[in-house]
Design a protein around this motif. Structure first.
Motif, PDB file in Angstrom:
ATOM      1  N   ASN A  85      19.629 -40.888 -43.186  1.00 54.46           N
ATOM      2  CA  ASN A  85      21.035 -40.695 -43.310  1.00 54.46           C
ATOM      3  C   ASN A  85      21.585 -41.634 -42.066  1.00 54.46           C
ATOM      4  N   PHE A  86      21.130 -42.844 -41.798  1.00 53.07           N
ATOM      5  CA  PHE A  86      21.497 -43.647 -40.743  1.00 53.07           C
ATOM      6  C   PHE A  86      22.917 -44.407 -40.977  1.00 53.07           C
ATOM      7  N   GLN A  87      23.565 -44.049 -42.526  1.00 50.56           N
ATOM      8  CA  GLN A  87      24.802 -44.425 -43.155  1.00 50.56           C
ATOM      9  C   GLN A  87      25.847 -43.570 -42.491  1.00 50.56           C
ATOM     10  N   ASN A  88      25.468 -42.499 -42.107  1.00 53.11           N
ATOM     11  CA  ASN A  88      26.360 -41.323 -41.763  1.00 53.11           C
ATOM     12  C   ASN A  88      26.700 -41.470 -40.139  1.00 53.11           C
ATOM     13  N   THR A  89      27.989 -41.722 -39.999  1.00 54.50           N
ATOM     14  CA  THR A  89      28.581 -42.028 -38.653  1.00 54.50           C
ATOM     15  C   THR A  89      28.235 -40.609 -37.879  1.00 54.50           C
ATOM     16  N   LYS A 104      20.281 -41.151 -51.623  1.00 59.77           N
ATOM     17  CA  LYS A 104      21.314 -41.604 -50.914  1.00 59.77           C
ATOM     18  C   LYS A 104      20.652 -41.048 -49.547  1.00 59.77           C
ATOM     19  N   GLY A 105      20.632 -41.957 -48.606  1.00 60.82           N
ATOM     20  CA  GLY A 105      20.218 -41.641 -47.263  1.00 60.82           C
ATOM     21  C   GLY A 105      18.696 -41.815 -46.709  1.00 60.82           C
ATOM     22  N   ASP A 106      17.777 -42.082 -47.882  1.00 61.27           N
ATOM     23  CA  ASP A 106      16.472 -42.403 -47.707  1.00 61.27           C
ATOM     24  C   ASP A 106      16.073 -43.535 -47.246  1.00 61.27           C
ATOM     25  N   PHE A 107      15.132 -43.588 -46.293  1.00 56.65           N
ATOM     26  CA  PHE A 107      14.615 -45.147 -45.675  1.00 56.65           C
ATOM     27  C   PHE A 107      13.305 -45.261 -46.143  1.00 56.65           C
TER      28      PHE A 107
END
Length: 926
Positions: free
Chosen positions: A259-263, A239-242
């Motif tokens: 981690n672009f999903q983490n606000t 989770k969080g890998d691009f």
């Protein structure tokens, strides 16, 4: 290996040093490889060009070089720079003006919001407008296609767009199929695949400028957001890998823990990197970003920008939310906002005052909003249609723009499973844009544009029409070498369409030629469908026998006309109608329909169209009554920008209604036509009739709500605002001293700009007549005694009266006079100057009474610049003084040189003994 090419190379191609120095100031220090490779094609050849390359290669600047070459050439033919959206056209207009106006290149724009140049387009070297606007001008014969030497077309891939493609294809064919000198076409696109490029290149006989590589690398990939570790493309993802593929090298790499999903993480990263984030609905765009918060580094500049916008934007829930978000370093952008709000947030993002911008897909169409990162939180439209590859690639290309300090950009799709990862990778990252297909056979396009070609006198026989069609992209692909369409079958279908239009009364044949009827001409020139025009025609036939023909309550007529416009297929297919909720709105709309049905002139059979037409009518009736945006939003759950867009869209259909109502077979009362004019203005400005005169001034400081407040307080004309004191304006709801001062300054600027436009128009008309324009120049530019002499010269040297100039002889007498048939015509000339260009007062206008006292049987005239005060106008008849402002005097010169105004009629005007208006001149011809 990438090479650097200095922008100084442009000097070798005749680009002036001043332009090169300006470009350097704007950080254009070197040419891209694509630009360098295009120089000889642009400057040393005149072939059509297709510039097909990824974003971040400098395509638009190549087009600008072609524009400069064309504008600075000896022939100086007209250049039209075309864009798919008004917002793009406006952006390019201000950009080109800033860069190149000092070269003497005259630049204009023609769009719905900027149409002040439309009557003078022939005076400009470069005109910026949308595809639709140029096609409309050509069909209406408002521009001469023979004078067009260059047409630049941005987003050329929209030839395949179902809504715009056919219009663009017809326009290009008109420009390139003339027998005389043809316009040079320069088309730009970032998303043409190989087959599309070959087809268009063959059609236009064009040379290709292309490169596979971007100047700024693009990491195009997917952010994994699932909870389980997975294997994908030989990488283990958490989770969080691009995982991404580089555009230029094609290499696949992994950015661990992006981690672009983490606000919170993304908010911290936004201190250094900018993010453009796409959502598929307006509500998601507004509400999904509220959890982000970025530290502001230029707080004073941002607050100043917001404060300035508050002065010109009517307060509404969306604007309040936008202000709160911007202070947190974030913004949003969608079609439910009004243009002023979208400009505010775009400017803040482009100037790096905010770091995160959430947008619907509309922003991805090409508005220049560069960012280091583009994140697709949704990869489908609001109605669950997946993005096309072309649309996705265009939006992804926003990442990492030339001229910004980016080493690379990221385009980030979101997936939480291997299945979704595979789908997105195959369908977008590894996919090529779709092949462009001609849209001429889509819907009723071919038949509709047959009318356009006939109305514009491009074609006048079946043979002409067929030859034209064979010259289109459609004809090139399907009838050219290897084409798949049968000539005979197509011509049978084509002739069936001709017969259909004959049966509708839209065309007729005479001596082997085809002509459009008046109704057919309206369809062609206004761009409405034949179905919509015929619906309106039949509805008006019923209406003319009712008491709504100018005799009934205006509200009844407005309900009928708005609902009629909403009931056309054009309103439905052009996204003009507002939406309704199946579960909450339907019972309400049913009850409203019971009230409204007696006003209906036609009713849509489609359920969705039916309810949307009712709701749109209800909403717009409230809108033109002056209901605030805030109350409309709460009442109908509709964004204020959507309401405004619906009203503007209906203005187009009401234009069609007005023109059809003027056909000879109708005999509507003058009152009916006046009511249609007023209704159209009420929809355009969103206000009741009392506020329209103020809103027609289009002063940014006076938005619709402020105009309504001013009208309620009694300020309903420009003259009332000119004469209003600051203290009087401050008494109006919501107007502070600063806003009152700005209103005064805006009125001053309006007067100056109006005078400039009038001066330019009259000068052009006089030159077209082959006459000396120095008289009009002196009338508008001279001051003091020189202004008096200019007026004297007009009456003496143009109109032929034996004038005696007295200005230098006595301070107590009139400025000049002449005698005719035992009458003396005495003139006083009043030109106002100064920072606040106030009108000529009643006292000043009536000075001629005392200054002409020595004359018997005297006609007294005052010439005023810029105009006369309300009191002066009201008193003129009682004082028996004729008031002529410079605009009217200029029109008298033009009409005299046209042969429509004799010396005797000029004397009639001078003896009118009141404030002269343009109708006083025209009525003398009746």
């Amino acid at each position: 290996m990438k090479k650097d090419y200095s922008i100084d190379l442009l000097a070798n191609y005749g680009i002036p040093k001043g332009v090169i120095d300006y470009l350097k100031e704007q950080k254009y220090t070197k040419l891209t490889l694509l630009q360098y490779n295009s120089l000889d094609l642009v400057f040393k050849e005149d072939n059509n060009l297709i510039i097909s390359a990824p974003t971040n290669t400098g395509k638009t600047f190549i087009a600008e070089l072609a524009v400069i070459k064309n504008a600075l050439s000896i022939q100086q033919g007209k250049c039209y720079f075309l864009f798919p959206l008004k917002a793009l056209a406006e952006e390019k207009y201000f950009d080109l003006k800033e860069r190149y106006q000092e070269l003497g290149i005259r630049i204009a724009i023609s769009s719905g919001d900027y149409n002040e140049f439309d009557n003078n387009l022939d005076q400009f070297n470069v005109v910026i407008l949308t595809y639709e606007k140029l096609l409309s001008l050509v069909i209406k014969k408002l521009v001469s296609i023979e004078n067009i030497s260059l047409v630049v077309i941005d987003e050329l891939q929209l030839l395949g767009d179902p809504e715009r493609g056919a219009k663009l294809e017809i326009l290009i064919t008109i420009l390139t199929s003339r027998s005389s000198v043809k316009a040079r076409i320069v088309g730009l696109s970032a998303t043409l695949n190989q087959l599309s490029t070959e087809n268009i290149q063959k059609w236009l006989n064009a040379k290709l400028v292309t490169t596979p590589d971007r100047e700024i690398e693009l990491r195009e990939g997917i952010l994994y957001t699932g909870g389980l570790e997975i294997s994908f493309k030989d990488y283990q993802l958490k989770k969080g890998d691009f995982i991404y593929k580089e555009h230029n090298s094609g290499e696949i790499n992994l950015e661990k823990e992006a981690n672009f999903q983490n606000t919170r993480f993304l908010s911290r990263l936004a201190l250094e990197e900018s993010f453009l984030m796409f959502y598929n609905t307006k509500n998601r765009t507004e509400y999904q970003v509220q959890e982000f918060q970025v530290e502001i580094t230029n707080e004073d500049e941002l607050n100043a920008l917001i404060a300035e916008s508050e002065r010109v934007i009517e307060i509404n829930p969306t604007f309040r939310r936008l202000k709160r978000y911007m202070i947190k370093g974030i913004g949003f952008y969608h079609a439910g906002m009004i243009p002023e709000e979208r400009k505010l947030v775009s400017k803040a993002f482009n100037e790096e005052l905010i770091s995160i911008l959430a947008s619907t897909t509309g922003l991805g169409a090409g508005v220049n909003t560069p960012a280091q990162n583009v994140i697709f939180w949704d990869n489908k439209f609001f109605d669950e249609r997946p993005f096309s590859v072309s649309i996705y690639k265009n939006m992804a290309g926003r990442a990492g723009r030339i001229g910004h300090d980016y080493d690379f950009g990221r385009s980030i799709l979101i997936a939480d499973s291997v299945i979704e990862m595979t789908r997105l990778w195959d369908n977008y990252i590894d996919a090529q844009p779709e092949t462009i297909n001609s849209q001429l056979l889509g819907g009723n396009n071919l038949a509709k544009y047959i009318l356009s070609l006939l109305a514009a006198d491009i074609c006048n026989t079946e043979e002409n029409l067929l030859n034209f069609i064979y010259n289109t992209l459609f004809g090139s692909v399907y009838f050219g070498e290897g084409g798949s369409m049968n000539y005979e079958e197509f011509e049978i279908t084509f002739k069936g369409g001709i017969e259909r239009y004959k049966s509708f009364g839209l065309i007729y044949e005479e001596d082997d030629s085809i002509f459009v009827t008046d109704l057919g001409s309206i369809i062609a020139k206004e761009g409405i469908s034949d179905h919509g025009a015929l619906m309106i025609y039949n509805a008006l036939k019923e209406l003319k026998n009712t008491d709504m023909n100018g005799n009934s309550d205006l509200n009844d007529l407005e309900t009928s006309i708005i609902h009629l416009a909403c009931s056309t297929r054009d309103a439905f297919s052009n996204w003009i109608l507002v939406y309704y909720s199946d579960y909450r709105d339907t019972p309400i709309l049913d009850s409203k329909w019971e009230e409204m049905s007696r006003y209906a002139l036609d009713t849509p059979s489609d359920r969705d169209h039916f309810y949307r037409s009712i709701k749109t009518t209800i909403v717009l009736l409230d809108y033109i009554s002056g209901e605030s945006y805030a109350r409309l939003r709460n009442k109908y759950r509709i964004f204020h920008g959507d309401i405004r867009n619906s009203a503007l869209g209906l203005c187009w259909i009401i234009t069609v209604i007005k023109k059809i109502a003027q056909l000879d077979e109708f005999d509507f009362s003058d009152n009916f036509h006046d009511n249609l004019d007023d209704l159209q203005d009420k929809l355009f400005f969103g206000a009741p009739i009392e506020a329209l005169n103020i809103l027609r001034l289009r002063l940014p400081i006076i938005h619709r709500n402020r105009a309504i407040d001013l009208a309620t307080a009694g300020f309903r004309t420009i003259k009332s605002l000119i004469e209003a004191s600051l203290d009087e304006l401050i008494q109006v709801n919501g107007i502070s001293r600063n806003i009152a001062l700005t209103i005064h300054q805006s009125i001053e600027n309006y007067i100056q700009n109006f005078i400039k436009r009038t001066y330019a128009t009259q000068t052009r008309k006089i030159r077209d007549l082959g006459r000396d324009s120095s008289y009009i120049t002196a009338l508008y530019e001279k001051e003091g005694r020189e202004f008096e002499k200019a007026c004297t010269d007009i009456f003496h040297e143009i109109f032929g009266f034996q004038c005696i100039y007295c200005g230098e002889e006595s301070v107590h007498g009139c400025d000049f006079y002449f005698e005719n048939n035992s009458k003396v015509y005495a003139f006083e000339c009043k030109r106002k100057t100064g920072e606040r260009l106030s009108p000529v007062s009643a006292r000043e206008a009536e000075e001629i009474l005392g200054k002409s006292a020595n004359f018997s049987n005297c006609i007294k005239i005052t010439i005023g610049y810029p105009d006369f005060s309300k009191t002066a106008i009201e008193n003129s008849a009682l004082a028996e003084v004729t008031l002529l402002n410079v605009e009217i005097l200029g029109e008298m010169i033009i009409e005299y040189w046209k042969g429509k105004l004799s010396s005797e009629k000029i004397l009639d005007i001078l003896e009118i003994q009141k404030y002269v208006v343009i109708d006083d001149i025209r009525n003398l011809d009746k």
